[in-house]
Design a protein around this motif. Structure first.
Motif, PDB file in Angstrom:
ATOM      1  N   ALA A   1       0.840  -1.183   0.000  1.00 20.31           N
ATOM      2  CA  ALA A   1       0.000   0.000   0.000  1.00 20.31           C
ATOM      3  C   ALA A   1       0.876   1.233   0.000  1.00 20.31           C
ATOM      4  O   ALA A   1       1.964   1.237   0.550  1.00 20.31           O
ATOM      5  N   GLN A   2       0.369   2.274  -0.612  1.00 15.34           N
ATOM      6  CA  GLN A   2       1.106   3.527  -0.655  1.00 15.34           C
ATOM      7  C   GLN A   2       0.576   4.436   0.432  1.00 15.34           C
ATOM      8  O   GLN A   2      -0.631   4.552   0.608  1.00 15.34           O
ATOM      9  N   PRO A   3       1.455   5.073   1.230  1.00 18.40           N
ATOM     10  CA  PRO A   3       0.974   5.927   2.309  1.00 18.40           C
ATOM     11  C   PRO A   3       0.208   7.111   1.761  1.00 18.40           C
ATOM     12  O   PRO A   3       0.458   7.586   0.652  1.00 18.40           O
ATOM     13  N   SER A   4      -0.706   7.600   2.568  1.00 20.13           N
ATOM     14  CA  SER A   4      -1.557   8.683   2.098  1.00 20.13           C
ATOM     15  C   SER A   4      -0.790   9.974   1.894  1.00 20.13           C
ATOM     16  O   SER A   4      -1.275  10.885   1.229  1.00 20.13           O
ATOM     17  N   CYS A   5       0.428  10.080   2.494  1.00 27.40           N
ATOM     18  CA  CYS A   5       1.204  11.303   2.290  1.00 27.40           C
ATOM     19  C   CYS A   5       1.796  11.362   0.892  1.00 27.40           C
ATOM     20  O   CYS A   5       2.168  12.418   0.425  1.00 27.40           O
ATOM     21  N   TYR A   6       1.872  10.189   0.222  1.00 29.85           N
ATOM     22  CA  TYR A   6       2.309  10.188  -1.163  1.00 29.85           C
ATOM     23  C   TYR A   6       1.149  10.599  -2.055  1.00 29.85           C
ATOM     24  O   TYR A   6      -0.013  10.407  -1.725  1.00 29.85           O
ATOM     25  N   SER A   7       1.479  11.134  -3.195  1.00 31.08           N
ATOM     26  CA  SER A   7       0.452  11.487  -4.161  1.00 31.08           C
ATOM     27  C   SER A   7       0.976  11.161  -5.534  1.00 31.08           C
ATOM     28  O   SER A   7       2.085  10.683  -5.701  1.00 31.08           O
ATOM     29  N   SER A   8       0.177  11.422  -6.536  1.00 33.56           N
ATOM     30  CA  SER A   8       0.574  11.098  -7.897  1.00 33.56           C
ATOM     31  C   SER A   8       1.731  11.987  -8.327  1.00 33.56           C
ATOM     32  O   SER A   8       1.956  13.063  -7.779  1.00 33.56           O
ATOM     33  N   PRO A   9       2.495  11.545  -9.339  1.00 29.97           N
ATOM     34  CA  PRO A   9       3.651  12.325  -9.784  1.00 29.97           C
ATOM     35  C   PRO A   9       3.310  13.733 -10.223  1.00 29.97           C
ATOM     36  O   PRO A   9       4.147  14.603 -10.236  1.00 29.97           O
ATOM     37  N   SER A  10       2.057  13.953 -10.593  1.00 32.54           N
ATOM     38  CA  SER A  10       1.677  15.270 -11.080  1.00 32.54           C
ATOM     39  C   SER A  10       1.109  16.155  -9.992  1.00 32.54           C
ATOM     40  O   SER A  10       0.628  17.240 -10.253  1.00 32.54           O
ATOM     41  N   SER A  11       1.126  15.700  -8.742  1.00 35.24           N
ATOM     42  CA  SER A  11       0.508  16.468  -7.671  1.00 35.24           C
ATOM     43  C   SER A  11       1.370  17.659  -7.304  1.00 35.24           C
ATOM     44  O   SER A  11       2.570  17.689  -7.500  1.00 35.24           O
ATOM     45  N   SER A  12       0.728  18.638  -6.714  1.00 31.15           N
ATOM     46  CA  SER A  12       1.440  19.853  -6.332  1.00 31.15           C
ATOM     47  C   SER A  12       2.372  19.616  -5.155  1.00 31.15           C
ATOM     48  O   SER A  12       3.346  20.329  -4.974  1.00 31.15           O
ATOM     49  N   SER A  13       2.074  18.621  -4.291  1.00 32.69           N
ATOM     50  CA  SER A  13       2.921  18.368  -3.130  1.00 32.69           C
ATOM     51  C   SER A  13       4.320  17.941  -3.561  1.00 32.69           C
ATOM     52  O   SER A  13       5.308  18.322  -2.949  1.00 32.69           O
TER      53      SER A  13
ATOM     54  N   GLU B   1       3.628  10.521  13.403  1.00 31.24           N
ATOM     55  CA  GLU B   1       2.641  10.928  12.411  1.00 31.24           C
ATOM     56  C   GLU B   1       2.342   9.754  11.482  1.00 31.24           C
ATOM     57  O   GLU B   1       3.261   9.176  10.887  1.00 31.24           O
ATOM     58  N   LYS B   2       1.104   9.385  11.365  1.00 30.89           N
ATOM     59  CA  LYS B   2       0.705   8.193  10.618  1.00 30.89           C
ATOM     60  C   LYS B   2       1.192   8.222   9.179  1.00 30.89           C
ATOM     61  O   LYS B   2       1.615   7.203   8.631  1.00 30.89           O
ATOM     62  N   MET B   3       1.138   9.379   8.558  1.00 34.94           N
ATOM     63  CA  MET B   3       1.507   9.474   7.149  1.00 34.94           C
ATOM     64  C   MET B   3       3.010   9.297   6.923  1.00 34.94           C
ATOM     65  O   MET B   3       3.445   9.141   5.783  1.00 34.94           O
ATOM     66  N   ASN B   4       3.809   9.328   7.982  1.00 34.93           N
ATOM     67  CA  ASN B   4       5.261   9.196   7.830  1.00 34.93           C
ATOM     68  C   ASN B   4       5.757   7.767   7.980  1.00 34.93           C
ATOM     69  O   ASN B   4       6.911   7.483   7.650  1.00 34.93           O
ATOM     70  N   LYS B   5       4.928   6.870   8.501  1.00 34.39           N
ATOM     71  CA  LYS B   5       5.414   5.545   8.890  1.00 34.39           C
ATOM     72  C   LYS B   5       5.948   4.744   7.703  1.00 34.39           C
ATOM     73  O   LYS B   5       7.058   4.198   7.757  1.00 34.39           O
ATOM     74  N   VAL B   6       5.179   4.637   6.645  1.00 33.36           N
ATOM     75  CA  VAL B   6       5.620   3.865   5.479  1.00 33.36           C
ATOM     76  C   VAL B   6       6.798   4.561   4.785  1.00 33.36           C
ATOM     77  O   VAL B   6       7.722   3.920   4.299  1.00 33.36           O
ATOM     78  N   LYS B   7       6.758   5.880   4.775  1.00 29.77           N
ATOM     79  CA  LYS B   7       7.840   6.633   4.137  1.00 29.77           C
ATOM     80  C   LYS B   7       9.169   6.373   4.835  1.00 29.77           C
ATOM     81  O   LYS B   7      10.218   6.246   4.190  1.00 29.77           O
ATOM     82  N   ILE B   8       9.147   6.271   6.152  1.00 25.32           N
ATOM     83  CA  ILE B   8      10.373   6.000   6.902  1.00 25.32           C
ATOM     84  C   ILE B   8      10.901   4.607   6.585  1.00 25.32           C
ATOM     85  O   ILE B   8      12.102   4.406   6.380  1.00 25.32           O
ATOM     86  N   VAL B   9      10.001   3.625   6.523  1.00 22.03           N
ATOM     87  CA  VAL B   9      10.424   2.259   6.215  1.00 22.03           C
ATOM     88  C   VAL B   9      11.005   2.185   4.812  1.00 22.03           C
ATOM     89  O   VAL B   9      12.032   1.537   4.572  1.00 22.03           O
ATOM     90  N   ARG B  10      10.395   2.861   3.881  1.00 24.80           N
ATOM     91  CA  ARG B  10      10.869   2.815   2.496  1.00 24.80           C
ATOM     92  C   ARG B  10      12.168   3.578   2.295  1.00 24.80           C
ATOM     93  O   ARG B  10      12.829   3.430   1.267  1.00 24.80           O
ATOM     94  N   SER B  11      12.554   4.397   3.254  1.00 27.38           N
ATOM     95  CA  SER B  11      13.803   5.145   3.117  1.00 27.38           C
ATOM     96  C   SER B  11      15.029   4.264   3.319  1.00 27.38           C
ATOM     97  O   SER B  11      16.148   4.697   3.053  1.00 27.38           O
ATOM     98  N   GLY B  12      14.829   3.028   3.793  1.00 27.80           N
ATOM     99  CA  GLY B  12      15.954   2.122   4.000  1.00 27.80           C
ATOM    100  C   GLY B  12      16.596   2.229   5.365  1.00 27.80           C
ATOM    101  O   GLY B  12      17.728   1.785   5.567  1.00 27.80           O
ATOM    102  N   ILE B  13      15.883   2.795   6.333  1.00 27.67           N
ATOM    103  CA  ILE B  13      16.454   3.028   7.656  1.00 27.67           C
ATOM    104  C   ILE B  13      16.287   1.826   8.575  1.00 27.67           C
ATOM    105  O   ILE B  13      16.995   1.703   9.580  1.00 27.67           O
ATOM    106  N   LEU B  14      15.363   0.918   8.253  1.00 24.45           N
ATOM    107  CA  LEU B  14      15.076  -0.214   9.134  1.00 24.45           C
ATOM    108  C   LEU B  14      16.310  -1.068   9.454  1.00 24.45           C
ATOM    109  O   LEU B  14      16.528  -1.419  10.621  1.00 24.45           O
ATOM    110  N   PRO B  15      17.121  -1.468   8.481  1.00 27.10           N
ATOM    111  CA  PRO B  15      18.302  -2.289   8.821  1.00 27.10           C
ATOM    112  C   PRO B  15      19.219  -1.624   9.827  1.00 27.10           C
ATOM    113  O   PRO B  15      19.831  -2.295  10.661  1.00 27.10           O
TER     114      PRO B  15
END
Length: 524
Positions: free
Chosen positions: A203-215, A298-312
């Motif tokens: 699943a993609q975290p809600s803080c992510y958006s489509s490549p064309s989004s303003s965020s 912050e809930k929207m940061n959880k998946v982003k942190i894991v995907r950053s490669g910091i878990l190991p």
């Protein structure tokens, strides 16, 4: 005359076979030229490198020779750094054939990596790792450029053929690699063996958006000045300035302002935190992980942190970090495990063994408490339950229950294990029914919640069929449950009634055994 020319050609040919031809001009010219067989071979092989590199050896995103190829869920193969950059920025590229890859799972392509290495050895071009390989930071720049290019193409589609696009992409990557600084910490998780394990993030975290989004545009074109200042300090060569930056970041993210945590949890800031997590300085390691804990709230940061490669890196701290750093690392894994998308990834990367060890013999109560909560949430996933059973966690957890050591937390984990056949079998083998009945029978129960958790574990075990019935009757569970039903809360009473129903229900297993028994008696 013809004989002399033939002799001359023969001598030249023999000289070429030895590898070198030397020819002297007249003394007036005073010049000498040499033809080296090795040099001519090198130039030809250099031409092979540039024009005849197999297309399957090149990353579809960067166009460069892959050093660490990985297979994604859609079956495509990419350079690992490109996949990580796409996941970090929430970008899904469109390939030349019009397909879009699925980056939810990443598995190392060891066969292709071995093939590339063998191919490189056959030609004097060297291992791709020894060249200007594409690291995460270069890949991130490339993906950011592709995001902007995609947006521009949607508004003004370019009129150029595919060959031009491929060439432009390769030159862009080459420029990015040349411009990228080589001062990044070698301990990055992208080179860690642990990072080769698949990350099953579906699943993609809600803080992510489509490549064309303003965020995405805002993060790329308008970076947060506060974030820029933190990143500058965290990358400083001065230890005291790094400590100041971490202390300031920790105070800022501790505030109950969700927007602040969202704005600061960027790929650049997480990349700056990575090398600090395994620092040899106590304050740097402790404060960097504490900052990570605050960002993960912050809930929207959880998946982003894991995907950053910091878990190991966090798992390495669990195994051998400073005591206070271990405490914060357990808190970070507990916070990250609250998101269902992270549970499988945390288990795959090897967090279960150190968490189990810290639960049993942690340096502080807080460390053990957060380890228990992390294991509870991780054991909600079937794959993690199977790993815990193989690790021999059931006897350890039952031993803690018998000794009254954190029994309320441990019972929650056992309840999840009892819901699966593997977990039930392990608990039956370890005397779990007797231990739970003795716990209910004794007077050391401190709360109704502990009593309810104990009954919940027995209810999960009651699905074990005939084996549970035999063990429960031998332990005197019926009498104990009757007494608990009289004084327990309504939720506990309902579970006990269901256990009684399971005890009274005649299973197919019992019918088969009775039929076999009757057949055996008739034959006698």
């Amino acid at each position: 005359m013809e004989f002399q020319e033939a002799v001359t050609r023969l001598m030249i040919q023999k000289t070429i076979e030895k590898g070198v031809i030397e020819r002297h001009h007249t003394q007036a010219e005073k010049q000498k030229w040499k033809i080296s067989f090795h040099r001519s071979s090198s130039s030809s092989k250099q031409k092979i490198k540039q024009s005849e590199t197999p297309i399957e050896f090149l990353c579809p995103i960067s166009g460069t020779l892959m050093n660490d190829p990985v297979i994604v869920s859609s079956g495509h193969t990419f350079e690992r750094a490109c996949v990580q950059a796409c996941n970090t920025l929430g970008f899904t590229p469109t390939l030349i054939d019009g397909t879009t890859p699925d980056f939810s799972t990443v598995i190392p392509n060891l066969a292709l990596k071995s093939t590339i290495l063998k191919w490189c050895k056959n030609y004097p071009i060297g291992h791709p790792h020894n060249k200007a390989t594409l690291d995460f930071f270069s890949a991130e720049k490339l993906v950011r450029a592709k995001i902007l290019e995609t947006q521009q193409q949607k508004s003004n589609p370019p009129k150029r053929n595919e060959d031009q696009d491929i060439g432009t992409g390769i030159h862009a990557v080459t420029d990015l690699i040349t411009q990228t600084s080589g001062t990044h910490d070698s301990r990055s998780s992208y080179d860690s063996p642990l990072s080769t394990s698949p990350l099953q993030l579906k699943a993609q975290p809600s803080c992510y958006s489509s490549p064309s989004s303003s965020s995405t545009d805002i993060e790329i074109l308008n970076p947060n000045p506060e974030e820029e200042e933190f990143v500058r300090k965290l990358k400083s060569p001065l230890v005291f300035e790094i400590e100041e930056g971490l202390i300031s970041l920790r105070k800022t993210t501790r505030a109950k302002e969700d927007d602040t945590r969202l704005q600061l949890c960027t790929s650049r800031l997480l990349s700056a935190l990575q090398p600090l997590i395994n620092s040899r300085y106590t304050n740097i390691q402790v404060n960097s992980i504490a900052c990570l804990v605050n960002l993960s709230l912050e809930k929207m940061n959880k998946v982003k942190i894991v995907r950053s490669g910091i878990l190991p890196l966090l798992i390495d701290v669990l195994k051998g970090g400073f005591p206070e750093a271990k405490e914060h690392a357990c808190g970070a894994l507990f916070s990250l495990s609250l998101d269902d998308c992270n549970k499988t990834a945390i288990g795959v990367l090897g967090a279960l063994p150190p968490l189990l060890h810290l639960l049993r013999s942690g340096d502080s109560d807080r460390t053990r408490h957060d380890s228990a909560l992390a294991l509870y949430h991780l054991s909600l996933v079937q794959s993690n339950i199977a790993k815990l059973v193989k690790l021999g966690s059931v006897p350890i957890l039952l031993g803690m229950v018998k000794s009254g050591d954190m029994e309320s937390r441990v019972l929650l984990i056992l309840r999840n294990l009892a819901l699966t056949p593997d977990g039930r079998a392990a608990m039956f083998d370890s005397g779990g029914v007797n231990a739970l009945v003795d716990l209910l029978r004794g007077s050391e129960l401190k709360s109704e919640s502990t009593q309810d958790a104990c009954v919940s574990v027995l209810y999960g075990l009651s699905h074990g069929g005939l084996r549970f019935k035999g063990l429960a009757k031998a332990a005197g569970a019926m009498e104990v449950l009757v007494q608990v039903e009289k004084t327990g809360i309504e939720r506990t009473k309902e579970k006990i009634r269901r256990i009684f129903e399971m005890m009274e229900t005649r299973t197919e297993e019992e019918e088969v055994l009775w039929e076999d028994l009757l057949e055996d008696s008739d034959s006698v």
